[in-house]
Design a protein around this motif. Structure first.
Motif, short mmCIF file in Angstrom:
data_model
loop_
_atom_site.label_atom_id
_atom_site.label_comp_id
_atom_site.label_asym_id
_atom_site.label_seq_id
_atom_site.Cartn_x
_atom_site.Cartn_y
_atom_site.Cartn_z
N GLU A 152 67.73 5.73 -5.90
CA GLU A 152 66.85 4.84 -5.13
C GLU A 152 66.32 3.70 -6.00
O GLU A 152 66.23 2.55 -5.55
N ASN A 153 65.98 3.99 -7.25
CA ASN A 153 65.47 2.97 -8.16
C ASN A 153 66.51 1.89 -8.46
O ASN A 153 66.18 0.70 -8.57
N VAL A 154 67.78 2.32 -8.55
CA VAL A 154 68.86 1.36 -8.79
C VAL A 154 69.04 0.46 -7.57
O VAL A 154 69.18 -0.76 -7.69
N ILE A 155 69.04 1.08 -6.37
CA ILE A 155 69.19 0.31 -5.13
C ILE A 155 68.00 -0.62 -4.91
O ILE A 155 68.14 -1.73 -4.39
N ALA A 156 66.81 -0.16 -5.33
CA ALA A 156 65.58 -0.94 -5.15
C ALA A 156 65.61 -2.27 -5.91
O ALA A 156 64.94 -3.23 -5.52
#
Length: 217
Positions: free
Chosen positions: A132-136
């Protein structure tokens, strides 16, 4: 197996599930190749099971496969119409097809058991939070949706349901007398009560899991 990253385990599980239930052209023409392919994945899961030193008692969680499989095979033997009943013959191809389905189901469930027995809830949360952090970085609004939390809780629910059901069944057997077990009416009432207890337990489990995630943020 325990040292493999959680996200990689779930990718492997997804690939195994896809391959176990897929029907390629060459496998369709030679059905024994499907049996061989599924057996290879079962052997792979068994090797991972023993190498991770997972307790044998955890195999009890797969007992529902036996019951489910028997139900499927029995249903396959039931004739479709009264005409079929008069000229009843066992459809060997249909029976073998259903048996293969049960074997496939066992292969994927056994593989899932190995994954969940070697992966903690915290590892699952962290794995999807990292994604999720990468996509964010590309799509910031995803942090507000908290999609990683939803996916992690959903995945954790899979083994939690079987663990909870096993505990509820054990508790029910301890309370019910042998006389009541024989009666069909009591059996149905007990089954409904057990499913209701499972529902309430899983709602509470979901709430506790949500609070645990919030406390970690």
């Amino acid at each position: 197996m325990k040292k493999i990253p959680a996200i990689l385990k779930f990718i492997l599980l997804a690939l195994i599930t896809f391959r176990v239930f897929s029907n390629s052209t060459y496998a369709t023409s030679c059905e024994w190749l499907i049996w061989l392919r599924v057996t290879i994945y079962v052997a792979f899961a068994a090797a991972a099971f023993f190498s991770a030193k997972i307790p044998f008692k955890s195999l009890k969680k797969l007992s529902f496969i036996v019951i489910w499989g028997l139900c499927i095979l029995v249903l396959a033997l039931i004739p479709n119409s009264s005409q079929d009943l008069l000229n009843y013959r066992i459809n060997e191809k249909l029976l073998l097809k259903n048996l293969l389905y049960v074997y496939r189901l066992f292969a994927t469930t056994f593989s899932a058991l190995v994954v969940f027995e070697t992966t903690s809830n915290l590892e699952i949360f962290d794995a999807f939070e990292d994604i999720e952090n990468v996509i964010a970085k590309i799509f910031p609004p995803i942090k507000k949706i908290r999609i990683s939390q939803v996916i992690a809780v959903t995945i954790i629910f899979i083994p939690a349901i079987f663990n909870s059901w096993e505990k509820i069944k054990f508790s029910a057997k301890a309370r019910i007398s042998k006389e009541k077990k024989i009666r069909l009416k009591n059996s149905i009432i007990n089954a409904i009560s057990e499913f209701y207890a499972l529902f309430l337990y899983m709602v509470q489990y979901a709430e506790n899991t949500r609070k645990a995630i919030e406390n970690r943020r």
